[in-house]
Design an enzyme around this catalytic site. Structure first.
Site, short mmCIF file in Angstrom:
data_model
loop_
_atom_site.label_atom_id
_atom_site.label_comp_id
_atom_site.label_asym_id
_atom_site.label_seq_id
_atom_site.Cartn_x
_atom_site.Cartn_y
_atom_site.Cartn_z
N THR A 65 0.87 -1.07 -0.12
CA THR A 65 -0.10 0.05 -0.06
C THR A 65 0.91 1.21 -0.01
O THR A 65 1.73 1.45 0.87
CB THR A 65 -0.95 -0.11 1.32
OG1 THR A 65 -1.74 -1.31 1.11
CG2 THR A 65 -2.02 1.19 1.43
N GLU A 66 0.64 2.19 -0.95
CA GLU A 66 1.44 3.39 -1.16
C GLU A 66 2.76 3.14 -1.22
O GLU A 66 3.54 4.22 -0.79
CB GLU A 66 0.95 4.50 0.02
CG GLU A 66 -0.60 4.53 0.32
CD GLU A 66 -1.27 5.21 -0.89
OE1 GLU A 66 -0.56 5.80 -1.63
OE2 GLU A 66 -2.61 5.01 -0.97
N LEU A 67 3.25 2.11 -1.69
CA LEU A 67 4.57 1.92 -1.92
C LEU A 67 5.47 1.75 -0.40
O LEU A 67 6.59 2.08 -0.25
CB LEU A 67 5.15 2.73 -2.74
CG LEU A 67 4.75 2.63 -4.36
CD1 LEU A 67 5.86 3.22 -5.19
CD2 LEU A 67 4.75 1.09 -4.63
#
Lengths: 395, 444
Positions: A143-145
């Protein structure tokens, strides 16, 4: 040869309805608004962008390729309200030019709080991708890198080939994001790092008339990518899919840019497009990148502070994950699904107080008037989830 | 730059936000080198001290005294004058008559002389803004005292040196207009509140007329918020180019706020502090309290303040069955305000109409998180506050409960609120005012 690796993130959360402490029903989600947003973004972005990608795949006879990560929560919404978008993604899958990447089904921060939940959500997402698109994902993005060495280790143990993260300056230092790396504690897993300068030229600066490089033409961008030749293998262009038509409106020329760029790049004969798996298969890692602390692709800090920057966020996250055992023990699939939808990171992003007073990008994505309202609403719903779990347990 | 400033209260005698604002503003002005002659009416109560008359000033007109704070002058560049006129707003005719009678008794001996002095002042006798025996809310005597304040202010202005006239709220507008007529100096009126804020739509026509005449007669109209600016524009027909917005600010307490929170019972305190009048929405506070108590018993609601709705509120608390959760303290000032903020867990301002609202800033300066109505000017400058529509008691109760139940909410509000507060300063407000003065005087 520089290989452009396009990767698009596709996600919309199940936004919560206004829920006061005096409410006691179990309808937590704002279906009206969620449908409205989904239809709007489908019309402005998903449908026209998919159409262009499909045309590109066909026109370049398989030489244009790209990768997607589509969260479970948005796929459920596609199924519910805009099945035509789901069909258009299936058409893309059928071209053979498009790869689907795994992530946590609920776009959650589970890795930080509950390892079992993290694995369960990732497996659920892989299964869903296979069911929908006939591909078992080989690549993972969190998630979100959000990423560190520990994430890499767990992901390698789950059998993935590679993982994506941000090419943050403070991590890479003098090194270039245009290579493939290894995490220090992994034997096999490869690491791809976002070229945030070139990615953000498209995602953030494209329509900015104050930018010295405006307008960004396909020629200009091709030239920039071409300069990687001799200095790197890949050009990792990672961005939200909503860049096309939603963050950058159609009148900025973003669609025309996307139509023209692949042909222009391929015409150089020196560059190409690859999916993430193809890039991973083609290039050897050039070294180790050590990431002991969590990084992400958010804001200028590139850290977790957008989701975990104040005590409300940390309290809400802690509380929702502390319900894990009680909720899962009920075996009640509806309750479990409701609880998991509350794990979506967006709910915590809405509670972010960074820059709140200045009103910027955070505000744009926020359905609440203030981070305080977001927290209050969330905690009220959590109360109800807790009560439901307790009621089932007491039976 | 020298300012002839007309107001009706100044610390330590205050009934609400105006005195606090006048103090902060004049202090800010003095810091940037603006000299202020501040003209006050007779303060009430007179017996509690605070101001001391300067005996040495003998060359003043009759009925005008130069005064200083009991504690000495608060800052340089300020001269305080007190006029023998009794201006008390927000009082009922009965209490006003009572105060006026006391003043009259004290001045029995002086009165004949004062009257003679007033008669001796030449020039227009009245601007004809109002007659005696005004509306129901204010006794006719108040209008007479406003007239008296006007005449004495003119007498003082004749012997004073200044560049600009600056008048706060309607009771001083007639005096300001008269001083302007006599001296030709440019005039600012400062709108801290309008008749529509105080009385809803049941306005007192006489007061409205005075407000309107003041705003139209002024060269600039300074409003404390855009909310108030809109009212001046739409309800009073003031031309847009005449309107300016200057926000109020707050002085941070020197002891760093809540460092000395006393030990107390394990009971949460929710505070209402303000006049108990229609404008402040006290009934919404109690109705929300009722809903809170249904879910959370370990709480005390404190209603600090007095006003014409106080007995109704005491009855309402009883009728709602929450009497044991509500404490009425009466009007608080000075140290007591400080103390009550120190024990509060949340400050609630449910105002129906609030041109600005300094009290939430004071609460934040004491590290108390705030819940304010969206119908307030202060909501334009504070983002780190909980906000509700004053009529939405479900939301109000929901938010109060959230603060009581989830500690991280209050701590985050406090932390950011205090930081945001540090960006509001009276000095900045004074700079804005000075800019306005300069615009009117051609930069002198």
């Amino acid at each position: 040869m520089a290989s452009v690796v396009f990767y698009f993130q596709v996600h919309q959360p199940f936004r919560l309805r206004r829920y006061t402490i005096f409410d006691s029903d179990t309808n937590y989600f704002d279906d009206f608004r969620n449908e409205q947003v989904l239809r709007k973004v489908a019309g402005k972005c998903y449908l026209p962008a998919n159409k262009i990608i499909l045309e590109l795949c066909k026109a370049h006879k398989g030489l244009f390729r790209c990768s997607y990560s589509i969260t479970g929560v948005i796929l459920e919404q596609f199924q519910k309200w805009t099945p035509e978008v789901l069909d258009s993604f299936k058409q893309l899958a059928d071209t053979g030019c498009v790869e689907f990447i795994a992530e946590t089904y609920y776009h959650s921060l589970a890795f930080l709080y509950n390892r079992n939940e993290f694995i369960a959500q990732t497996m659920k997402h892989c299964q869903f991708m296979e069911d929908m698109f006939g591909q078992r994902p080989r690549i993972f993005r969190n998630t979100e890198l959000t990423y560190n060495n520990d994430v890499a280790k767990v992901v390698e143990d789950m059998g993935f080939d590679a993982i994506l993260t941000e090419g943050a300056d403070h991590i890479l230092g003098y090194r270039s994001p245009n290579f493939i790396y290894n995490p220090p504690n992994c034997a096999r897993l490869k690491l791809l790092m976002k070229n945030y300068r070139l990615s953000d030229d498209i995602a953030f600066r494209f329509g900015n008339r104050g930018w010295a490089e405006w307008p960004l033409t396909a020629e200009k961008f091709t030239n920039w990518v071409d300069q990687i030749n001799g200095n790197g293998y890949v050009c990792d262009l990672f961005m939200d899919y909503e860049t096309f038509g939603e963050h950058q409106w159609e009148d900025t020329g973003i669609f025309n840019f996307m139509r023209a760029f692949p042909g222009m790049l391929l015409a150089t004969k020196k560059n190409e497009f690859l999916t993430v798996s193809q890039a991973v298969g083609r290039y050897p890692p050039v070294g180790e990148v050590d990431v002991p602390h969590m990084i992400s692709w958010a804001d200028t800090e590139r850290d977790l502070s957008a989701w975990l920057g104040n005590s409300m966020q940390s309290n809400a996250l802690h509380d929702v994950y502390s319900l894990a055992d009680d909720v899962l023990a009920t075996g009640d699939q509806i309750l479990i699904a409701d609880w998991r939808k509350l794990l979506t990171s967006d709910h915590f992003y809405y509670m972010c107080t960074k820059w709140f007073a200045d009103g910027d990008v955070h505000k744009y994505f926020n359905p609440y008037e203030s981070p305080y309202d977001a927290y209050i609403n969330y905690m009220n719903i959590l109360d109800n989830v807790r009560a439901r779990a307790a009621a089932i347990k007491g039976r | 730059m020298k300012v002839f400033m007309l107001g009706w209260e100044f610390p330590p005698h205050i009934s609400g936000g105006l005195g606090t604002a006048c103090y902060g503003m004049t202090k800010g002005l003095s810091e940037i080198g603006v000299k202020v002659t501040f003209v006050l009416p007779t303060s009430v109560p007179r017996d509690s001290g605070g101001h001391v008359t300067l005996r040495s000033a003998t060359d003043l007109p009759l009925g005008v005294r130069k005064i200083v704070h009991q504690t000495g002058q608060p800052f340089s560049g300020l001269e305080l004058y007190q006029l023998d006129a009794l201006l008390i707003p927000y009082s009922t005719p009965e209490t006003y008559d009572e105060e006026a009678r006391k003043l009259a008794e004290e001045q029995m001996a002086l009165d004949a002389e004062t009257l003679a002095a007033i008669k001796a002042i030449s020039g227009p006798t009245s601007l004809g803004l109002f007659g005696h025996g005004a509306g129901p809310q204010y006794a006719g005597d108040l209008m007479a005292q406003i007239y008296k304040y006007e005449r004495l202010a003119v007498a003082l202005a004749r012997i004073s040196d200044f560049d600009v006239i600056h008048a706060h709220d309607w009771m001083t507008f007639p005096a300001a207009l008269h001083v302007k007529a006599r001296t030709g100096k440019p005039m600012v009126v400062h709108v801290h509140s309008t008749e529509f804020d105080r009385s809803g739509d049941n306005i007192n026509q006489v007061i409205y007329d005075i407000e309107r005449a003041g705003m139209h007669g002024a060269d600039k109209v300074v409003c404390v918020s855009h909310l108030t600016r809109n009212i001046a524009f739409t309800r009073y027909g003031v031309p847009a180019e005449k309107l300016e917005v200057v926000y109020n600010a707050v002085e941070l307490p020197e002891d760093g706020g809540a460092a000395t929170r006393p030990i107390r019972r394990n009971e949460k305190i929710v505070l209402f502090l303000g006049r108990v009048t229609m404008q402040k929405g006290p009934e919404y506070f109690l109705m929300a309290a009722k809903k809170v108590v249904e879910k959370f018993k370990n709480v005390r609601f404190i209603m600090a303040g007095s006003g014409d709705m106080i007995t109704r509120m005491i009855r309402l608390a009883a009728d709602l069955g929450i009497g044991r959760y509500v404490t009425f303290t009466g009007f608080l000032r000075g140290k007591d305000v400080h103390k009550i903020f120190q024990i509060a867990d949340l400050y609630v301002m449910p105002s129906v109409s609030e041109p600005f609202g300094i009290a939430p800033l004071e609460a934040l300066s004491h590290d108390v998180p705030v819940l304010i109505s969206r119908q307030s000017g202060v909501s334009e400058v504070i983002t780190h506050a909980l906000k509700v529509d004053f009529w939405d008691i479900d939301q109000m109760a929901d938010k109060i409960l959230a603060v009581l139940r989830h500690a991280p909410l209050g701590s985050t509000l406090k932390q950011h609120g205090r930081f945001e507060l540090s960006k509001l300063s009276w000095r900045d407000s004074a700079e804005s005012l000075c800019e306005i003065y300069r615009g009117m005087t051609g930069g002198t």
